[in-house]
Scaffold this motif. Structure first.
Motif, mmCIF file in Angstrom:
data_model
loop_
_atom_site.group_PDB
_atom_site.id
_atom_site.type_symbol
_atom_site.label_atom_id
_atom_site.label_comp_id
_atom_site.label_asym_id
_atom_site.label_seq_id
_atom_site.Cartn_x
_atom_site.Cartn_y
_atom_site.Cartn_z
ATOM 1 N N ASN A 1 0.483 -1.615 0.337
ATOM 2 C CA ASN A 1 0.219 -0.236 0.419
ATOM 3 C C ASN A 1 0.828 1.066 0.097
ATOM 4 O OD1 ASN A 1 -2.263 -1.139 -0.215
ATOM 5 N ND2 ASN A 1 -2.185 -1.939 2.122
ATOM 6 N N ILE A 2 1.660 1.108 -1.182
ATOM 7 C CA ILE A 2 2.850 2.611 -0.902
ATOM 8 C C ILE A 2 2.142 3.217 -1.613
ATOM 9 C CG2 ILE A 2 4.840 3.618 -1.950
ATOM 10 C CD1 ILE A 2 5.657 0.280 -1.359
ATOM 11 N N PRO A 3 2.291 4.637 -0.779
ATOM 12 C CA PRO A 3 1.045 5.692 -2.280
ATOM 13 C C PRO A 3 2.374 6.617 -3.171
ATOM 14 C CG PRO A 3 2.110 6.472 0.335
ATOM 15 C CD PRO A 3 1.902 4.796 0.159
ATOM 16 N N ASN A 4 3.609 6.548 -2.910
ATOM 17 C CA ASN A 4 4.189 6.935 -4.185
ATOM 18 C C ASN A 4 3.985 6.124 -5.146
ATOM 19 O OD1 ASN A 4 5.324 6.678 -1.322
ATOM 20 N ND2 ASN A 4 6.807 8.381 -2.091
ATOM 21 N N LYS A 5 4.209 7.194 -5.919
ATOM 22 C CA LYS A 5 4.194 6.292 -7.712
ATOM 23 C C LYS A 5 5.238 5.782 -8.423
ATOM 24 C CE LYS A 5 1.196 10.385 -9.231
ATOM 25 N NZ LYS A 5 1.139 11.161 -10.001
ATOM 26 N N VAL A 6 5.413 4.787 -8.870
ATOM 27 C CA VAL A 6 6.914 4.143 -9.826
ATOM 28 C C VAL A 6 7.076 5.374 -10.864
ATOM 29 C CG1 VAL A 6 7.057 2.103 -11.609
ATOM 30 C CG2 VAL A 6 5.335 2.204 -9.928
ATOM 31 N N ARG A 7 8.704 5.767 -10.797
ATOM 32 C CA ARG A 7 9.005 6.956 -11.197
ATOM 33 C C ARG A 7 10.408 6.148 -12.109
ATOM 34 N NH1 ARG A 7 11.816 10.028 -8.220
ATOM 35 N NH2 ARG A 7 12.384 8.846 -6.109
ATOM 36 N N SER A 8 10.854 6.515 -13.860
ATOM 37 C CA SER A 8 10.877 6.034 -14.460
ATOM 38 C C SER A 8 12.128 6.738 -14.855
ATOM 39 C CB SER A 8 10.051 5.616 -15.916
ATOM 40 O OG SER A 8 9.676 7.126 -16.066
ATOM 41 N N THR A 9 13.377 6.525 -15.416
ATOM 42 C CA THR A 9 14.329 6.821 -15.465
ATOM 43 C C THR A 9 14.841 6.383 -17.442
ATOM 44 O OG1 THR A 9 15.751 5.912 -14.655
ATOM 45 C CG2 THR A 9 15.289 7.262 -13.586
ATOM 46 N N THR A 10 15.288 6.756 -17.949
ATOM 47 C CA THR A 10 15.984 6.125 -18.974
ATOM 48 C C THR A 10 16.550 4.820 -19.093
ATOM 49 O OG1 THR A 10 18.663 7.334 -18.942
ATOM 50 C CG2 THR A 10 16.837 8.752 -20.167
ATOM 51 N N ARG A 11 16.778 4.563 -17.729
ATOM 52 C CA ARG A 11 17.260 3.244 -17.643
ATOM 53 C C ARG A 11 15.979 2.451 -16.954
ATOM 54 N NH1 ARG A 11 21.345 2.723 -14.237
ATOM 55 N NH2 ARG A 11 22.445 0.976 -14.993
ATOM 56 N N VAL A 12 16.048 2.731 -15.615
ATOM 57 C CA VAL A 12 15.239 1.526 -15.119
ATOM 58 C C VAL A 12 13.755 2.428 -14.356
ATOM 59 C CG1 VAL A 12 16.843 0.414 -13.663
ATOM 60 C CG2 VAL A 12 16.588 2.372 -13.035
ATOM 61 N N TYR A 13 12.764 1.071 -14.273
ATOM 62 C CA TYR A 13 11.797 2.253 -13.079
ATOM 63 C C TYR A 13 12.107 1.732 -11.525
ATOM 64 C CZ TYR A 13 8.352 1.402 -17.460
ATOM 65 O OH TYR A 13 8.195 2.410 -18.197
ATOM 66 N N PHE A 14 11.369 2.711 -10.733
ATOM 67 C CA PHE A 14 11.770 3.117 -9.487
ATOM 68 C C PHE A 14 11.288 3.210 -8.486
ATOM 69 C CE2 PHE A 14 15.848 3.994 -7.126
ATOM 70 C CZ PHE A 14 14.821 5.090 -5.693
ATOM 71 N N LEU A 15 11.404 2.243 -7.509
ATOM 72 C CA LEU A 15 10.356 2.808 -6.365
ATOM 73 C C LEU A 15 10.895 2.792 -4.900
ATOM 74 C CD1 LEU A 15 6.826 2.616 -5.560
ATOM 75 C CD2 LEU A 15 7.035 -0.093 -5.402
ATOM 76 N N GLU A 16 10.425 4.239 -4.130
ATOM 77 C CA GLU A 16 11.097 4.804 -3.151
ATOM 78 C C GLU A 16 10.076 5.348 -2.063
ATOM 79 O OE1 GLU A 16 15.495 6.065 -1.736
ATOM 80 O OE2 GLU A 16 13.985 7.453 -2.998
ATOM 81 N N THR A 17 9.791 4.808 -1.281
ATOM 82 C CA THR A 17 9.178 5.514 0.553
ATOM 83 C C THR A 17 9.985 6.181 1.187
ATOM 84 O OG1 THR A 17 7.105 4.929 1.559
ATOM 85 C CG2 THR A 17 8.444 2.926 0.926
#
Length: 263
Positions: free
Chosen positions: A205-221
């Motif tokens: 139930n992480i509220p943060n969005k899945v972000r992306s860079t030119t290389r990877v998708y990234f999730l942080e909380t």
């Protein structure tokens, strides 16, 4: 003697042993998808060579984990080379044992599923180098990839091996971070892994969005309540938990989190 064997192999013992072995297999697949590779290579354009490999930065904890997986499942050879601990199997007669594990539970990342589809096709059909080269040239248009589509995050969550797979994947790709000011965060990343990270986001139930860079998708909380739920998950008796270097990282993280939550 028969009575003795019956006691040793009673239902509860066999069930718990089978459950433990299944958990290790599921963890192994998550680790393989995060830090491994399923390869078909050629030798001087004459013959094909098959290899399944996991490569981790060397630490005593990662070495112990890899030895534990090898001993528990009876698969892979273990090497220590140039600052890495490596689990590898390239013996044609032994690869089917690992393939059976993959076939039973299934890989979850699309690019790993494609790797394995190519690997399995080459292995089972004993294809020639010329066909191998032809498939390589076709890239994504090869017919073997036609039925392989991304799993949605909801589909991923329905796989029975998702919790233990996630433990193995976290061991490969997760990070329990303690900053110099004692602020805490959990992050995990993966190339071409949007749906996987979305499934992880839903798991906790992480509220943060899945972000992306030119290389990877990234999730942080950073949220304390989310970090607490992460700790419940990785410590839960219903999962195998973390086994290597990330377990050491996690134990320190958990202590600092408990202290901060008490304040």
């Amino acid at each position: 003697m028969k009575t003795h064997n019956k006691i040793l192999c009673g239902d509860s013992f066999c069930q718990s042993t089978a459950k433990k072995e299944s958990a290790y297999k599921q963890f192994f697949l998550g680790l393989l998808e995060g830090d491994g590779s399923i390869q078909v290579n050629h030798w001087k354009k004459r013959s094909l060579q098959y290899r399944i490999i996991i490569k981790l930065k060397y630490s005593s904890a990662n070495y112990a984990m890899c030895a534990q997986i090898r001993n528990q499942l009876g698969i892979m050879n273990l090497h220590i080379r140039r600052g890495f601990v490596i689990l590898v199997e390239d013996h044609r007669a032994k690869l089917p044992v690992i393939m059976t594990i993959i076939d039973k539970y299934g890989l979850l990342l699309t690019h790993r599923r494609k790797q394995y589809a190519f690997f399995k096709y080459c292995y089972n059909n004993r294809i020639t180098y010329s066909e191998y080269a032809h498939i390589k040239a076709l890239e994504q248009s090869w017919f073997g990839f036609e039925s392989i589509n991304d799993y949605s995050s909801d589909q991923l969550l329905r796989f029975s091996h998702w919790p233990n797979w996630l433990c193995g994947f976290t061991e490969a790709e997760g990070c329990f971070c303690i900053r110099s000011n004692n602020n805490l965060s959990f992050s995990i990343s993966q190339k071409d892994g949007y749906e996987i990270l979305t499934a992880i986001k839903k798991t906790f139930n992480i509220p943060n969005k899945v972000r992306s860079t030119t290389r990877v998708y990234f999730l942080e909380t950073y949220a304390g309540r989310i970090l607490e739920s992460l700790c419940y998950f990785y410590t839960s008796p219903s999962t195998i938990g973390l086994l290597g270097e990330k377990q050491k990282q996690y134990e320190t993280f958990k202590i600092v989190l408990a202290y901060k939550l008490k304040k």
